[in-house]
Design a protein around this motif. Structure first.
Motif, PDB file in Angstrom:
ATOM      1  N   ALA A 450       0.831  -1.215   0.000  1.00 25.93           N
ATOM      2  CA  ALA A 450       0.000   0.000   0.000  1.00 25.93           C
ATOM      3  C   ALA A 450       0.859   1.256   0.000  1.00 25.93           C
ATOM      4  O   ALA A 450       0.544   2.245  -0.682  1.00 25.93           O
ATOM      5  N   ILE A 451       1.976   1.233   0.751  1.00 29.89           N
ATOM      6  CA  ILE A 451       2.867   2.398   0.795  1.00 29.89           C
ATOM      7  C   ILE A 451       3.509   2.625  -0.573  1.00 29.89           C
ATOM      8  O   ILE A 451       3.614   3.767  -1.045  1.00 29.89           O
ATOM      9  N   GLU A 452       3.949   1.546  -1.231  1.00 25.39           N
ATOM     10  CA  GLU A 452       4.560   1.675  -2.554  1.00 25.39           C
ATOM     11  C   GLU A 452       3.594   2.278  -3.565  1.00 25.39           C
ATOM     12  O   GLU A 452       4.019   2.970  -4.499  1.00 25.39           O
ATOM     13  N   ARG A 453       2.309   2.032  -3.389  1.00 27.65           N
ATOM     14  CA  ARG A 453       1.311   2.558  -4.325  1.00 27.65           C
ATOM     15  C   ARG A 453       0.779   3.921  -3.908  1.00 27.65           C
ATOM     16  O   ARG A 453      -0.211   4.399  -4.440  1.00 27.65           O
ATOM     17  N   GLY A 454       1.441   4.556  -2.934  1.00 28.62           N
ATOM     18  CA  GLY A 454       1.068   5.900  -2.529  1.00 28.62           C
ATOM     19  C   GLY A 454      -0.208   5.979  -1.718  1.00 28.62           C
ATOM     20  O   GLY A 454      -0.935   6.980  -1.801  1.00 28.62           O
ATOM     21  N   LYS A 455      -0.494   4.963  -0.918  1.00 25.53           N
ATOM     22  CA  LYS A 455      -1.701   4.943  -0.084  1.00 25.53           C
ATOM     23  C   LYS A 455      -1.334   4.737   1.385  1.00 25.53           C
ATOM     24  O   LYS A 455      -1.623   3.693   1.982  1.00 25.53           O
ATOM     25  N   PRO A 456      -0.639   5.721   2.006  1.00 22.35           N
ATOM     26  CA  PRO A 456      -0.212   5.551   3.401  1.00 22.35           C
ATOM     27  C   PRO A 456      -1.384   5.447   4.376  1.00 22.35           C
ATOM     28  O   PRO A 456      -1.275   4.792   5.414  1.00 22.35           O
ATOM     29  N   THR A 457      -2.519   6.105   4.062  1.00 22.04           N
ATOM     30  CA  THR A 457      -3.680   6.026   4.956  1.00 22.04           C
ATOM     31  C   THR A 457      -4.225   4.606   5.005  1.00 22.04           C
ATOM     32  O   THR A 457      -4.542   4.085   6.087  1.00 22.04           O
ATOM     33  N   ASP A 458      -4.326   3.960   3.824  1.00 28.22           N
ATOM     34  CA  ASP A 458      -4.783   2.567   3.797  1.00 28.22           C
ATOM     35  C   ASP A 458      -3.804   1.663   4.544  1.00 28.22           C
ATOM     36  O   ASP A 458      -4.213   0.731   5.258  1.00 28.22           O
ATOM     37  N   ALA A 459      -2.521   1.945   4.386  1.00 31.25           N
ATOM     38  CA  ALA A 459      -1.512   1.142   5.083  1.00 31.25           C
ATOM     39  C   ALA A 459      -1.643   1.297   6.595  1.00 31.25           C
ATOM     40  O   ALA A 459      -1.551   0.313   7.343  1.00 31.25           O
ATOM     41  N   LEU A 460      -1.893   2.534   7.057  1.00 29.34           N
ATOM     42  CA  LEU A 460      -2.024   2.767   8.492  1.00 29.34           C
ATOM     43  C   LEU A 460      -3.275   2.093   9.047  1.00 29.34           C
ATOM     44  O   LEU A 460      -3.244   1.505  10.143  1.00 29.34           O
ATOM     45  N   ASP A 461      -4.369   2.154   8.290  1.00 25.64           N
ATOM     46  CA  ASP A 461      -5.590   1.465   8.727  1.00 25.64           C
ATOM     47  C   ASP A 461      -5.352  -0.046   8.837  1.00 25.64           C
ATOM     48  O   ASP A 461      -5.799  -0.692   9.796  1.00 25.64           O
ATOM     49  N   TRP A 462      -4.658  -0.603   7.857  1.00 24.71           N
ATOM     50  CA  TRP A 462      -4.381  -2.039   7.900  1.00 24.71           C
ATOM     51  C   TRP A 462      -3.455  -2.392   9.073  1.00 24.71           C
ATOM     52  O   TRP A 462      -3.632  -3.405   9.747  1.00 24.71           O
ATOM     53  N   LEU A 463      -2.462  -1.517   9.347  1.00 26.44           N
ATOM     54  CA  LEU A 463      -1.522  -1.794  10.432  1.00 26.44           C
ATOM     55  C   LEU A 463      -2.191  -1.722  11.794  1.00 26.44           C
ATOM     56  O   LEU A 463      -1.760  -2.410  12.731  1.00 26.44           O
ATOM     57  N   ARG A 464      -3.227  -0.912  11.936  1.00 21.36           N
ATOM     58  CA  ARG A 464      -3.968  -0.916  13.203  1.00 21.36           C
ATOM     59  C   ARG A 464      -4.579  -2.287  13.460  1.00 21.36           C
ATOM     60  O   ARG A 464      -4.529  -2.821  14.575  1.00 21.36           O
ATOM     61  N   GLU A 465      -5.147  -2.868  12.414  1.00 17.20           N
ATOM     62  CA  GLU A 465      -5.729  -4.199  12.548  1.00 17.20           C
ATOM     63  C   GLU A 465      -4.639  -5.259  12.744  1.00 17.20           C
ATOM     64  O   GLU A 465      -4.777  -6.189  13.546  1.00 17.20           O
ATOM     65  N   ALA A 466      -3.527  -5.085  12.019  1.00 17.34           N
ATOM     66  CA  ALA A 466      -2.445  -6.077  12.095  1.00 17.34           C
ATOM     67  C   ALA A 466      -1.796  -6.087  13.472  1.00 17.34           C
ATOM     68  O   ALA A 466      -1.486  -7.154  14.018  1.00 17.34           O
ATOM     69  N   THR A 467      -1.565  -4.924  14.080  1.00 12.99           N
ATOM     70  CA  THR A 467      -0.959  -4.894  15.418  1.00 12.99           C
ATOM     71  C   THR A 467      -1.932  -5.387  16.482  1.00 12.99           C
ATOM     72  O   THR A 467      -1.504  -5.759  17.577  1.00 12.99           O
ATOM     73  N   ARG A 468      -3.201  -5.377  16.184  1.00 14.75           N
ATOM     74  CA  ARG A 468      -4.150  -5.992  17.111  1.00 14.75           C
ATOM     75  C   ARG A 468      -4.064  -7.515  17.024  1.00 14.75           C
ATOM     76  O   ARG A 468      -4.104  -8.209  18.046  1.00 14.75           O
ATOM     77  N   LEU A 469      -3.921  -8.026  15.784  1.00 17.34           N
ATOM     78  CA  LEU A 469      -3.824  -9.475  15.614  1.00 17.34           C
ATOM     79  C   LEU A 469      -2.477 -10.023  16.063  1.00 17.34           C
ATOM     80  O   LEU A 469      -2.398 -11.109  16.644  1.00 17.34           O
ATOM     81  N   PHE A 470      -1.420  -9.271  15.776  1.00 13.09           N
ATOM     82  CA  PHE A 470      -0.058  -9.733  16.080  1.00 13.09           C
ATOM     83  C   PHE A 470       0.625  -8.686  16.960  1.00 13.09           C
ATOM     84  O   PHE A 470       1.520  -7.959  16.518  1.00 13.09           O
ATOM     85  N   ALA A 471       0.190  -8.618  18.190  1.00 12.81           N
ATOM     86  CA  ALA A 471       0.628  -7.546  19.089  1.00 12.81           C
ATOM     87  C   ALA A 471       2.099  -7.642  19.454  1.00 12.81           C
ATOM     88  O   ALA A 471       2.696  -6.650  19.884  1.00 12.81           O
ATOM     89  N   THR A 472       2.715  -8.805  19.317  1.00 13.03           N
ATOM     90  CA  THR A 472       4.119  -8.950  19.699  1.00 13.03           C
ATOM     91  C   THR A 472       5.071  -8.840  18.506  1.00 13.03           C
ATOM     92  O   THR A 472       6.263  -9.135  18.649  1.00 13.03           O
ATOM     93  N   SER A 473       4.593  -8.411  17.357  1.00  5.47           N
ATOM     94  CA  SER A 473       5.453  -8.241  16.187  1.00  5.47           C
ATOM     95  C   SER A 473       6.037  -6.829  16.185  1.00  5.47           C
ATOM     96  O   SER A 473       5.338  -5.853  15.888  1.00  5.47           O
ATOM     97  N   ASP A 474       7.315  -6.715  16.518  1.00  7.96           N
ATOM     98  CA  ASP A 474       7.929  -5.387  16.594  1.00  7.96           C
ATOM     99  C   ASP A 474       8.036  -4.722  15.226  1.00  7.96           C
ATOM    100  O   ASP A 474       7.993  -3.492  15.117  1.00  7.96           O
ATOM    101  N   LYS A 475       8.154  -5.511  14.162  1.00  3.41           N
ATOM    102  CA  LYS A 475       8.252  -4.916  12.824  1.00  3.41           C
ATOM    103  C   LYS A 475       6.951  -4.224  12.420  1.00  3.41           C
ATOM    104  O   LYS A 475       6.975  -3.152  11.796  1.00  3.41           O
ATOM    105  N   LEU A 476       5.825  -4.820  12.792  1.00  2.86           N
ATOM    106  CA  LEU A 476       4.548  -4.172  12.489  1.00  2.86           C
ATOM    107  C   LEU A 476       4.388  -2.879  13.281  1.00  2.86           C
ATOM    108  O   LEU A 476       3.929  -1.857  12.748  1.00  2.86           O
ATOM    109  N   TRP A 477       4.757  -2.925  14.572  1.00  4.43           N
ATOM    110  CA  TRP A 477       4.671  -1.699  15.374  1.00  4.43           C
ATOM    111  C   TRP A 477       5.598  -0.618  14.820  1.00  4.43           C
ATOM    112  O   TRP A 477       5.225   0.562  14.775  1.00  4.43           O
ATOM    113  N   ALA A 478       6.805  -1.020  14.403  1.00  2.00           N
ATOM    114  CA  ALA A 478       7.756  -0.038  13.877  1.00  2.00           C
ATOM    115  C   ALA A 478       7.220   0.621  12.610  1.00  2.00           C
ATOM    116  O   ALA A 478       7.334   1.844  12.439  1.00  2.00           O
ATOM    117  N   ARG A 479       6.618  -0.172  11.721  1.00  2.00           N
ATOM    118  CA  ARG A 479       6.072   0.410  10.497  1.00  2.00           C
ATOM    119  C   ARG A 479       4.888   1.318  10.811  1.00  2.00           C
ATOM    120  O   ARG A 479       4.737   2.398  10.222  1.00  2.00           O
TER     121      ARG A 479
END
Length: 714
Positions: A450-479
């Motif tokens: 999503a970031i490569e395609r110029g859609k940072p808002t969509d990426a951030l929305d997806w990462l909110r859901e992803a960090t909820r599912l995988f709360a211990t993934s530091d790479k997701l939190w960092a992104r």
């Protein structure tokens, strides 16, 4: 003791006279050699002699021998008649190794070093003297350490490569497997040996151009003669390793190994059977390339017994397939290995991914077969995903697609586009069934796409859901935090760091680095005060201290980063002690984003000398309010120029771990270089008392003596 040493020195006289007569060493140099050898000989007569004492003696003799060889070449004596000095030093090295092994027979490292030395010496030995010694040493080493794999493998390699005795190498590895039936390394090396022996016979048949019965008969006679020569060598050659029966072998009789031996014997009897006693079908089979031995019956049997001994290791089986592919001509046998993996690891994502791509090992980018091979791999993945619809399987599939998309980026544009489409479809399938297909790696790929395609808002929305599912993934939190820094207020970012990301992943160095880098950048921009940043550092020490000793590297990193930040502060900025830092700053809550308007003038010209006052305040804060590590103190010593402060840091470092010899030696070096000899003696006494064993005290004593010599020679 003195008489024995004197006797050893007197035995050196003919050698030393020869060195002087050939003008390889002067009288003064020979006196120095005698003096050094006398010191070593007395050291070896102590009641307890560590391995290091023997190794120092050996190293010295090897250096003397290397110097002798260079001078001999320079004087043009290379082709001269061999004299005593040409081999006496190497014989002395062997003698020292033998004396070392009397005292340290349990030291595997000593045996291996001895074997390595003999192996290097025997390469230039035309009379096979060192080869005979090496064979005996291998036998003794194996008897002393029958469970050490490397000794068995080295002995088998000696038989095969030096003696040309494939049968002897086979017997050694079979005996090794009786003693170590679960050893993966031994099974693999034995399998490699059997494949190599088959390949040698195939290569010999190709060279002889065997395609008919007359030539086949000639080949059989050649093979019989070779085997008879090997048997004769075993009876009369002292370079062959002769190993007596081991107690461990009798205790571990293995039916599988007995089956292998019996099968090999049957096949060899059939191969060497005289043609006059064969019927027509047997003659045709022997003359062709289709007899059992040449088709790999023995390696096949070895593999079958190996997976019985080690049934649940995928990497173990992959190694067998790799060896088959390495030598070639074993396609059917390799396919049987893959089929066994498919049966025994049907629900293992790693195994299924390996099976999907195993055929790509022989295909390179740009070859005509590449497109068909990749299409087959994609089809295999599709079938595997239908049978095993799991996050791990989807992750491996997408990783495969990304790998080949990148590999085809420059040269094969159509394939690059093809894999890009497949990646989009795979990620879309993952997002449709997030609960059953998503993994942290795939979630990160979705966000990056999503970031490569110029859609940072969509990426951030997806990462909110992803960090909820995988709360211990530091790479997701960092992104996620990386995107928030550029789009949301500082207060929200700070709360997300402290209350969410670092709370879920307190052991992640990546997140701590991202968090502190962000704070320091705001400090340099005048948005945060020095007390605020310092409070965050002190809070990080408290949080990481709760992680325990397993995360000492993280504590060291944070403590070192803190003192380096303090050292780099402009000179006009003063640090306060931890006690003086306001509690309201440490515990301040961030209910709004008003901190964005804070203005603090922190800009100042950079100074090369560093802020010494801030540095000292920082390491005192760590020493009093954290759990400092040795790595932290070593970095402080690199930055601190004042002698009195360095002494205090050395003292504190030694208190962290008084069993660390290196830390004591660093302190002693500092005291000796400062000409503080009385303090050095007192510290050495303390260090000796702290050592728990006599061997460690001897190591410390020897290192301290060497240190004194180094410092005094400057």
């Amino acid at each position: 003791m003195a008489e024995i040493v004197q006797y050893q020195l007197e035995r050196m006289v003919p050698e030393l006279e020869d060195l002087e007569r050939r003008k390889l060493f002067t009288k003064a140099e020979i006196k120095a050699i005698v003096k050094k050898r006398t010191k070593f000989e007395y050291a070896l007569k102590r009641r307890q002699v560590p391995c290091a004492a023997f190794l120092r003696y050996i190293e010295y003799e090897m250096n003397v021998d290397a110097l002798r060889v260079k001078r001999k070449q320079r004087l043009g004596q290379v082709g001269d008649k061999t004299t005593l000095s040409d081999y006496s030093i190497s014989q002395r090295v062997i003698s020292v190794y033998e004396r070392a092994l009397v005292r340290h027979q349990k030291s595997v490292a000593m045996w291996i070093q001895y074997i390595d030395y003999l192996s290097n010496q025997q390469k230039g030995d035309s009379e096979q003297g060192y080869a005979r010694t090496l064979a005996k040493v291998y036998a003794r080493a194996i008897i002393a350490h029958p469970f050490h794999e490397e000794l068995w493998i080295g002995a088998a390699a000696h038989e095969l490569e030096i003696n040309g005795n494939g049968h002897g190498a086979r017997v050694l590895l079979q005996r090794a497997l009786r003693v170590n039936p679960k050893s993966q390394k031994l099974w693999i090396e034995y399998f490699r040996l059997e494949v190599l022996l088959v390949e040698k016979i195939r290569a010999r048949r190709r060279v002889l151009g065997i395609d008919g019965s007359a030539k086949a008969e000639q080949e059989v006679e050649v093979e019989v003669e070779a085997e008879e020569e090997v048997e004769a060598a075993e009876d009369g050659d002292n370079t062959v390793i002769k190993l007596d029966a081991l107690d461990e072998e009798g205790a571990k009789q293995d039916d599988g190994m007995r089956e292998i031996e019996n099968r090999i014997e049957e096949i060899q009897m059939q191969r060497t059977k005289p043609r006059a006693t064969m019927d027509e079908a047997q003659r045709e089979a022997q003359a062709s390339q289709n007899n059992e031995y040449l088709q790999g019956a023995v390696p096949k049997l070895v593999y079958e017994q190996a997976i019985v001994a080690v049934p649940r290791s995928l990497s173990f089986r992959e190694e067998f397939a790799s060896i088959y592919r390495q030598y070639g001509g074993f396609d059917q046998a390799c396919q049987r290995v893959l089929e066994s993996i498919e049966v025994d690891f049907a629900m293992d994502p790693e195994a299924r991914a390996y099976l999907c791509t195993a055929h790509l090992g022989a295909v390179s980018v740009g070859s005509p077969e590449l497109v068909d091979a990749l299409k087959l791999a994609v089809d295999k993945y599709a079938g595997a995903l239908q049978q095993l619809d799991s996050p791990e399987m989807w992750t491996r599939y997408v990783e495969f697609l990304v790998q080949w998309r990148d590999a085809c980026k420059n040269d094969l544009d159509s394939l690059h586009k093809y894999f890009s489409v497949l990646i989009d479809r795979a990620l879309a399938s993952v997002m449709q069934q997030t609960q059953t297909r998503a993994s942290p790696q795939l979630a990160l790929m979705v966000a990056d796409t999503a970031i490569e395609r110029g859609k940072p808002t969509d990426a951030l929305d997806w990462l909110r859901e992803a960090t909820r599912l995988f709360a211990t993934s530091d790479k997701l939190w960092a992104r996620r935090l990386e995107l928030m820094v550029n789009s949301e207020g500082h207060g929200r970012v700070e709360r997300m760091f402290e209350n969410e990301a670092l709370s879920k992943c307190p052991e992640s160095r990546m997140l701590w680095d991202q968090w502190l880098t962000w704070l320091e950048s705001r400090f340099r921009g005048g948005e945060l005060s020095v007390d605020r940043v310092q409070a965050k550092y002190l809070a990080s020490f408290i949080r990481t201290a709760q992680l325990g000793s397993d995360h000492a590297d993280l504590r060291t990193y944070l403590q070192v980063r803190y003192v380096e930040w303090a050292w780099a502060l402009p000179q006009h900025i003063k640090l306060r002690s931890a006690a003086e830092v306001s509690a309201s700053i440490i515990e301040q809550s961030y209910d709004d984003d008003d901190d964005d308007d804070v203005e603090v003038n922190n800009t100042q010209a950079t100074v090369s000398s560093g802020n010494l006052d801030a540095l000292r305040r920082a390491y005192n804060n760590v020493a009093r309010h954290a759990f400092p590590t040795i790595g932290f103190y070593r970095r402080c010593l690199e930055l601190e120029p004042a002698s009195e402060h360095r002494k205090m840091l050395h003292e504190m470092a030694c208190r962290v771990n008084d069993l660390d010899i290196q830390t004591w030696l660093e302190y002693l070096r500092f005291l000796l270089e400062s000409r503080n000899l009385d303090s050095a003696s007192a510290v050495f006494y303390r260090a000796s008392k702290a050592m728990p064993s006599e061997e460690q005290r001897q190591v410390l004593d020897s290192a301290y003596q060497n240190l004194q010599v180094q410092v005094s020679s400057r």
